[in-house]
Design a protein around this motif. Sequence first.
Motif, mmCIF file in Angstrom:
data_model
loop_
_atom_site.group_PDB
_atom_site.id
_atom_site.type_symbol
_atom_site.label_atom_id
_atom_site.label_comp_id
_atom_site.label_asym_id
_atom_site.label_seq_id
_atom_site.Cartn_x
_atom_site.Cartn_y
_atom_site.Cartn_z
ATOM 1 N N ILE A 73 0.831 -1.209 0.000
ATOM 2 C CA ILE A 73 0.000 0.000 0.000
ATOM 3 C C ILE A 73 0.868 1.262 0.000
ATOM 4 N N LEU A 74 2.106 1.127 0.469
ATOM 5 C CA LEU A 74 3.049 2.244 0.494
ATOM 6 C C LEU A 74 3.231 2.860 -0.893
ATOM 7 N N GLY A 100 -14.291 0.652 6.257
ATOM 8 C CA GLY A 100 -13.699 1.856 6.835
ATOM 9 C C GLY A 100 -12.816 1.549 8.025
ATOM 10 N N VAL A 101 -12.121 0.415 7.973
ATOM 11 C CA VAL A 101 -11.334 -0.040 9.114
ATOM 12 C C VAL A 101 -9.838 -0.067 8.809
ATOM 13 N N SER A 102 -9.437 -0.742 7.724
ATOM 14 C CA SER A 102 -8.017 -0.981 7.477
ATOM 15 C C SER A 102 -7.451 -0.157 6.318
ATOM 16 N N ARG A 103 -7.915 -0.401 5.108
ATOM 17 C CA ARG A 103 -7.327 0.233 3.938
ATOM 18 C C ARG A 103 -7.525 1.754 3.909
ATOM 19 N N SER A 104 -8.761 2.175 4.085
ATOM 20 C CA SER A 104 -9.037 3.617 4.039
ATOM 21 C C SER A 104 -8.382 4.344 5.215
ATOM 22 N N SER A 105 -8.342 3.719 6.378
ATOM 23 C CA SER A 105 -7.710 4.369 7.530
ATOM 24 C C SER A 105 -6.207 4.522 7.303
#
Length: 258
Positions: A73-74, A100-105
């Motif tokens: 994701i970096l 709305g927990v891992s990727r978007s945060s």
Amino acid sequence: MSRFSILSNDMDKVHSYFGNNLWLGSLKAAKNSQLLRLNNIQTVITVANNISLKLENFKHYIFSIEDSASFRILDYFKQINEVIQEGLMHGSVLVHCVAGVSRSSACVIAHLMQSQGWSYEKTYYYVKEKRLTINPNPGFKKQLIQYSNQLDLIQKTKNSLESTQSSKLLLSPRYKQKSREDLITKLIQNNIKSPNRRIEQLDYSSTTEDREIYRFQLAQKLFANSLMGNENDKKTAQKSNRQNKANPLKIKLSLQYN
């Protein structure tokens, strides 16, 4: 409001930029056009894969990101940051994944670290206060820390370059010449403002005005001496050059003697 209702928010406002807001939420929030309009959201950024979402009358960007600890994701942070920054210039922005927990945060944390200059730990807990359910997966957390270190190194390098450039500017002849001209201008301006009287020395009865006049006169004297010193050095050097040209034999004998 119950704890359950807080935890089940479709989206939460994380940060404000000159009247526009950055929101973090779920797919359900992104599908609610009425909710988006109500909050002046003009840009929606989807950071998820294998979902079908089409939005009309909104700027919609899709980044196919897997919620996997091994996913890089970096590599997306820079581009997503630019999209968020651009979107906030025209209205509010929603960044969402599925829950709305891992990727978007992770993406919102990365943006705040970059735009605010915050550390990973400070940013994580800041976003956590806004949306309690955030929890980037372990791989994303490691990459966020890595990204934080990269941003810190970039800032330190930038500060070092600016410091070096400032030092070079202070030492440059052009800067010294400008400083000299500024000083002359200031002295002239002060001279116009100062009364036509001289203060030879100060004592306990001296007024504030007397002290200002005395300082000005001292500065003039020091500046004049400096100019005279420079001018005398030039005259001495010019005189020596003329003598040398006029007496080439003297130079030759001097060299032989040495």
